[in-house]
Design a protein around this motif. Structure first.
Motif, PDB file in Angstrom:
ATOM      1  N   ALA A  23       0.095  -0.398  -3.266  1.00 44.41           N
ATOM      2  CA  ALA A  23       1.443  -0.955  -3.392  1.00 44.41           C
ATOM      3  C   ALA A  23       1.960  -1.448  -2.047  1.00 44.41           C
ATOM      4  CB  ALA A  23       2.390   0.088  -3.977  1.00 44.41           C
ATOM      5  N   THR A  24       1.609  -0.779  -0.978  1.00 39.90           N
ATOM      6  CA  THR A  24       2.025  -1.221   0.354  1.00 39.90           C
ATOM      7  C   THR A  24       1.343  -2.534   0.716  1.00 39.90           C
ATOM      8  OG1 THR A  24       2.410   1.062   1.038  1.00 39.90           O
ATOM      9  CG2 THR A  24       2.158  -0.557   2.793  1.00 39.90           C
ATOM     10  N   ARG A  25       0.080  -2.683   0.331  1.00 40.16           N
ATOM     11  CA  ARG A  25      -0.650  -3.928   0.605  1.00 40.16           C
ATOM     12  C   ARG A  25      -0.079  -5.104  -0.173  1.00 40.16           C
ATOM     13  NH1 ARG A  25      -6.671  -1.308   0.526  1.00 40.16           N
ATOM     14  NH2 ARG A  25      -6.615  -0.550   2.669  1.00 40.16           N
ATOM     15  N   VAL A  26       0.472  -4.842  -1.347  1.00 44.59           N
ATOM     16  CA  VAL A  26       1.059  -5.909  -2.156  1.00 44.59           C
ATOM     17  C   VAL A  26       2.280  -6.509  -1.455  1.00 44.59           C
ATOM     18  CG1 VAL A  26       2.316  -6.371  -4.315  1.00 44.59           C
ATOM     19  CG2 VAL A  26       0.187  -5.067  -4.356  1.00 44.59           C
ATOM     20  N   ASN A  27       3.026  -5.675  -0.736  1.00 46.32           N
ATOM     21  CA  ASN A  27       4.243  -6.152  -0.081  1.00 46.32           C
ATOM     22  C   ASN A  27       4.290  -5.669   1.371  1.00 46.32           C
ATOM     23  OD1 ASN A  27       6.756  -7.206   0.472  1.00 46.32           O
ATOM     24  ND2 ASN A  27       7.882  -5.653  -0.658  1.00 46.32           N
ATOM     25  N   PRO A  28       3.418  -6.186   2.222  1.00 50.63           N
ATOM     26  CA  PRO A  28       3.392  -5.716   3.605  1.00 50.63           C
ATOM     27  C   PRO A  28       4.676  -6.031   4.383  1.00 50.63           C
ATOM     28  CG  PRO A  28       1.967  -7.620   3.346  1.00 50.63           C
ATOM     29  CD  PRO A  28       2.429  -7.209   1.973  1.00 50.63           C
ATOM     30  N   ALA A  29       5.416  -7.033   3.943  1.00 51.74           N
ATOM     31  CA  ALA A  29       6.654  -7.383   4.638  1.00 51.74           C
ATOM     32  C   ALA A  29       7.688  -6.258   4.568  1.00 51.74           C
ATOM     33  CB  ALA A  29       7.238  -8.664   4.056  1.00 51.74           C
ATOM     34  N   ALA A  30       7.552  -5.380   3.583  1.00 49.07           N
ATOM     35  CA  ALA A  30       8.533  -4.289   3.428  1.00 49.07           C
ATOM     36  C   ALA A  30       8.526  -3.329   4.611  1.00 49.07           C
ATOM     37  CB  ALA A  30       8.263  -3.522   2.138  1.00 49.07           C
ATOM     38  N   VAL A  31       7.408  -3.245   5.331  1.00 51.11           N
ATOM     39  CA  VAL A  31       7.347  -2.334   6.474  1.00 51.11           C
ATOM     40  C   VAL A  31       7.532  -3.054   7.805  1.00 51.11           C
ATOM     41  CG1 VAL A  31       5.922  -0.610   5.301  1.00 51.11           C
ATOM     42  CG2 VAL A  31       4.820  -2.438   6.597  1.00 51.11           C
ATOM     43  N   SER A  32       7.742  -4.345   7.762  1.00 50.65           N
ATOM     44  CA  SER A  32       7.908  -5.092   9.008  1.00 50.65           C
ATOM     45  C   SER A  32       9.348  -5.000   9.500  1.00 50.65           C
ATOM     46  CB  SER A  32       7.508  -6.557   8.821  1.00 50.65           C
ATOM     47  OG  SER A  32       8.426  -7.201   7.964  1.00 50.65           O
ATOM     48  N   GLY A  33       9.513  -5.241  10.764  1.00 45.37           N
ATOM     49  CA  GLY A  33      10.857  -5.283  11.338  1.00 45.37           C
ATOM     50  C   GLY A  33      11.405  -3.943  11.775  1.00 45.37           C
ATOM     51  N   PHE A  34      10.623  -2.894  11.680  1.00 45.02           N
ATOM     52  CA  PHE A  34      11.072  -1.574  12.119  1.00 45.02           C
ATOM     53  C   PHE A  34      10.452  -1.267  13.477  1.00 45.02           C
ATOM     54  CE2 PHE A  34      11.206  -1.335   7.461  1.00 45.02           C
ATOM     55  CZ  PHE A  34      12.528  -0.963   7.275  1.00 45.02           C
ATOM     56  N   GLY A  35      11.298  -0.965  14.458  1.00 49.84           N
ATOM     57  CA  GLY A  35      10.813  -0.608  15.782  1.00 49.84           C
ATOM     58  C   GLY A  35      10.662   0.895  15.925  1.00 49.84           C
ATOM     59  N   VAL A  36      10.252   1.303  17.109  1.00 50.41           N
ATOM     60  CA  VAL A  36      10.043   2.725  17.383  1.00 50.41           C
ATOM     61  C   VAL A  36      11.313   3.525  17.110  1.00 50.41           C
ATOM     62  CG1 VAL A  36       9.547   4.397  19.219  1.00 50.41           C
ATOM     63  CG2 VAL A  36       8.189   2.316  19.027  1.00 50.41           C
ATOM     64  N   GLU A  37      12.465   2.989  17.497  1.00 50.83           N
ATOM     65  CA  GLU A  37      13.716   3.717  17.295  1.00 50.83           C
ATOM     66  C   GLU A  37      13.996   3.971  15.822  1.00 50.83           C
ATOM     67  OE1 GLU A  37      13.586   0.888  19.203  1.00 50.83           O
ATOM     68  OE2 GLU A  37      13.585   1.877  21.165  1.00 50.83           O
ATOM     69  N   GLU A  38      13.797   2.948  14.990  1.00 54.29           N
ATOM     70  CA  GLU A  38      14.061   3.100  13.556  1.00 54.29           C
ATOM     71  C   GLU A  38      13.088   4.075  12.899  1.00 54.29           C
ATOM     72  OE1 GLU A  38      15.604  -0.937  14.736  1.00 54.29           O
ATOM     73  OE2 GLU A  38      13.648   0.013  14.952  1.00 54.29           O
ATOM     74  N   VAL A  39      11.829   3.964  13.272  1.00 57.22           N
ATOM     75  CA  VAL A  39      10.830   4.848  12.674  1.00 57.22           C
ATOM     76  C   VAL A  39      11.064   6.287  13.126  1.00 57.22           C
ATOM     77  CG1 VAL A  39       8.362   5.352  12.520  1.00 57.22           C
ATOM     78  CG2 VAL A  39       9.155   2.979  12.420  1.00 57.22           C
ATOM     79  N   THR A  40      11.340   6.469  14.419  1.00 54.11           N
ATOM     80  CA  THR A  40      11.615   7.810  14.931  1.00 54.11           C
ATOM     81  C   THR A  40      12.851   8.393  14.269  1.00 54.11           C
ATOM     82  OG1 THR A  40      10.585   7.275  17.039  1.00 54.11           O
ATOM     83  CG2 THR A  40      12.067   9.157  17.007  1.00 54.11           C
ATOM     84  N   ALA A  41      13.890   7.578  14.091  1.00 54.73           N
ATOM     85  CA  ALA A  41      15.111   8.064  13.433  1.00 54.73           C
ATOM     86  C   ALA A  41      14.821   8.483  11.992  1.00 54.73           C
ATOM     87  CB  ALA A  41      16.187   6.979  13.466  1.00 54.73           C
ATOM     88  N   ALA A  42      13.959   7.751  11.306  1.00 59.49           N
ATOM     89  CA  ALA A  42      13.616   8.112   9.926  1.00 59.49           C
ATOM     90  C   ALA A  42      12.915   9.468   9.884  1.00 59.49           C
ATOM     91  CB  ALA A  42      12.732   7.034   9.304  1.00 59.49           C
ATOM     92  N   TYR A  43      11.980   9.688  10.817  1.00 52.20           N
ATOM     93  CA  TYR A  43      11.293  10.982  10.855  1.00 52.20           C
ATOM     94  C   TYR A  43      12.231  12.092  11.328  1.00 52.20           C
ATOM     95  CZ  TYR A  43       6.763   9.106   9.643  1.00 52.20           C
ATOM     96  OH  TYR A  43       5.718   8.538   8.962  1.00 52.20           O
ATOM     97  N   ALA A  44      13.123  11.787  12.243  1.00 54.60           N
ATOM     98  CA  ALA A  44      14.092  12.794  12.700  1.00 54.60           C
ATOM     99  C   ALA A  44      14.968  13.246  11.533  1.00 54.60           C
ATOM    100  CB  ALA A  44      14.945  12.233  13.834  1.00 54.60           C
ATOM    101  N   LYS A  45      15.322  12.321  10.645  1.00 57.27           N
ATOM    102  CA  LYS A  45      16.115  12.690   9.467  1.00 57.27           C
ATOM    103  C   LYS A  45      15.313  13.603   8.547  1.00 57.27           C
ATOM    104  CE  LYS A  45      18.811  10.909   5.586  1.00 57.27           C
ATOM    105  NZ  LYS A  45      18.777  12.208   5.012  1.00 57.27           N
ATOM    106  N   VAL A  46      14.043  13.301   8.352  1.00 55.65           N
ATOM    107  CA  VAL A  46      13.179  14.158   7.535  1.00 55.65           C
ATOM    108  C   VAL A  46      13.164  15.567   8.113  1.00 55.65           C
ATOM    109  CG1 VAL A  46      10.778  14.601   6.857  1.00 55.65           C
ATOM    110  CG2 VAL A  46      11.729  12.304   6.650  1.00 55.65           C
ATOM    111  N   VAL A  47      12.979  15.664   9.426  1.00 54.65           N
ATOM    112  CA  VAL A  47      12.941  16.964  10.100  1.00 54.65           C
ATOM    113  C   VAL A  47      14.268  17.685   9.934  1.00 54.65           C
ATOM    114  CG1 VAL A  47      12.805  18.065  12.369  1.00 54.65           C
ATOM    115  CG2 VAL A  47      11.118  16.342  11.717  1.00 54.65           C
ATOM    116  N   ALA A  48      15.369  16.997  10.160  1.00 52.06           N
ATOM    117  CA  ALA A  48      16.696  17.612  10.064  1.00 52.06           C
ATOM    118  C   ALA A  48      16.987  18.102   8.647  1.00 52.06           C
ATOM    119  CB  ALA A  48      17.764  16.623  10.509  1.00 52.06           C
TER     120      ALA A  48
END
Length: 106
Positions: free
Chosen positions: A46-71
């Motif tokens: 499913a990710t390969r079907v729509n690779p654009a869905a994961v584009s445009g996220f930088g280190v800050e956004e990805v780190t913030a997403a994981y920080a929320k998971v941790v919190a």
């Protein structure tokens, strides 16, 4: 020691890549999760079907997403990671975990 493990994958790989490690840790009594990056679909196909869905996220956004998971876990987990953003974002995740610990001591 925490019995929760968060697996963080790097660039150009899917969170499903952690499945064998999740099984090993689960056999030892750990609760594991391997959340995907922002925009990542539940499966590799499913990710390969729509690779654009994961584009445009930088280190800050990805780190913030994981920080929320941790919190959201309620206690600092063991975090296992590979490649970016882990190598760039681990300090932010650690700071969040230490901040959580400080709040619990109040």
């Amino acid at each position: 020691m925490s019995k929760q493990v968060v697996f963080v994958h790097g660039l150009w790989i899917h969170s499903a890549s952690w499945q064998p490690w999740q099984e090993i840790f689960a056999e030892k009594g750990y609760d594991t999760i391997a959340p995907g990056w922002p925009g990542e679909a539940p499966t590799v196909d499913a990710t390969r079907v729509n690779p654009a869905a994961v584009s445009g996220f930088g280190v800050e956004e990805v780190t913030a997403a994981y920080a929320k998971v941790v919190a959201d876990l309620g206690e600092p987990p063991i975090v296992v990671g590979h490649s970016a953003p882990f190598d760039h974002g681990w300090r932010a995740l650690a700071d969040d975990a230490l901040g959580w610990l400080d709040q619990q001591r109040l």
